[in-house]
Design an enzyme around this catalytic site. Structure first.
Site, PDB file in Angstrom:
ATOM      1  NE  ARG A  42     -28.058  12.568  33.470  1.00  8.20           N
ATOM      2  CZ  ARG A  42     -28.851  12.492  34.514  1.00  8.20           C
ATOM      3  NH1 ARG A  42     -28.398  12.824  35.722  1.00  8.20           N
ATOM      4  NH2 ARG A  42     -30.107  12.086  34.375  1.00  8.20           N
ATOM      5  CG  ASP A 144     -31.574  19.679  44.890  1.00 14.24           C
ATOM      6  OD1 ASP A 144     -32.593  18.971  44.878  1.00 14.24           O
ATOM      7  OD2 ASP A 144     -30.540  19.375  44.259  1.00 14.24           O
TER       8      ASP A 144
END
Length: 282
Positions: A42, A144
């Site tokens: 990632r 979030d």
């Protein structure tokens, strides 16, 4: 004989250890050693974007760049979600809404890990159906830590395969099917999108700026990323925001048997707070 492919960037145990420390400090996420390769894959994308040569350069850059710190968090957070995932929770929500007295005012719901929006929109659909109105007396806050998924969620556009869990009636009443270049996708109708207030919130922040008085808090499959002390600390803060009869809804892999002084189990992964913690402000 299998061989490990050569990595594009040097990536030592010390680099992984530094990443673990940073993401724990900034987001409370406790990465296990099994996540070492996931972290590499990632963050390697960020090195390519920034045209950096190694992780040491990247982590030095991260120290002094707030925008990249958000990209770092976005890269390492997991956003697995679906419409009406763990469907029993939405049945519980519908029953709660129907049994609630109208005089109690707006029903307040906090979805504490909205990801790409499927969960808060499922909450909104449930409440529209429960009240029989596209303008139900509700307030839905969806938060979030990941800014990119919040942007996606606010747009409310999904590929048709992501709507598989919905009934034909729900697809008809709550989505507009794309045409032409938008063929293969569907958009949440405006009346539903307007019921959800998307906000970026890091659960480690001292002030969530939410106030108390929530009827229901959805915090599903979030606590598993934190260590036990952080889980307990966050749970205590969250239940203080609930009304006396409010519900805290957890994920299928989460259990709070070690928090019997805070909450009691009342249904499948659904909790009520112990009375002496009701309604306190954070």
């Amino acid at each position: 004989m299998n061989t490990i492919p050569e990595r594009e960037f040097d990536y030592a145990d010390a680099d992984f250890a530094r990443v673990k420390a940073i993401i724990y400090r900034k987001a409370g996420i406790n990465l296990g050693d099994s996540k070492k390769q996931l972290v590499y894959s990632r963050l390697a994308r960020r090195l390519r974007v920034l045209q950096l040569d190694n992780f040491d350069e990247y982590l030095a850059y991260l120290d002094h760049n707030k925008n990249e710190q958000q990209e770092f968090i976005n890269a390492l957070t997991t956003n697995l979600t679906a419409f009406f995932r763990e469907a029993h929770h939405f049945s519980t929500l519908a029953d709660y809404a129907r049994n609630r007295k109208a005089a109690a005012g707006k029903l307040r719901v906090w979805c504490a890990a909205s990801s790409t929006g499927e969960e808060p929109y499922s909450i909104a659909m449930t409440l529209v159906e429960a009240y029989g109105s596209y303008s139900p007396p509700v307030e839905i806050i969806a938060s979030d830590i990941d800014s990119s998924v919040l942007e996606f969620a606010a747009q409310g556009i999904y590929s048709l395969d992501r709507l598989d869990a919905l009934s034909l009636e729900q697809k008809k009443h709550f989505f507009l099917r794309g045409k032409g270049r938008n063929n293969g996708s569907a958009k949440v109708i405006d009346k539903l999108r307007q019921l959800v207030d998307f906000r970026q919130i890091n659960l480690l922040d001292r002030d969530w700026r939410l106030g108390a008085g929530f009827d229901v808090i959805f915090c599903r499959n979030v606590m598993i990323y934190f260590d036990k002390p952080t889980q307990l600390q966050l749970l205590e803060r969250m239940v203080r925001l609930l009304k006396p009869e409010g519900l805290y809804i957890a994920g299928h892999s989460e259990s709070f048997s070690n928090a019997s002084h805070l909450v009691k189990l009342v249904a499948k992964t659904t909790y009520k707070l112990i009375d002496n913690h009701a309604g306190e402000r954070q």
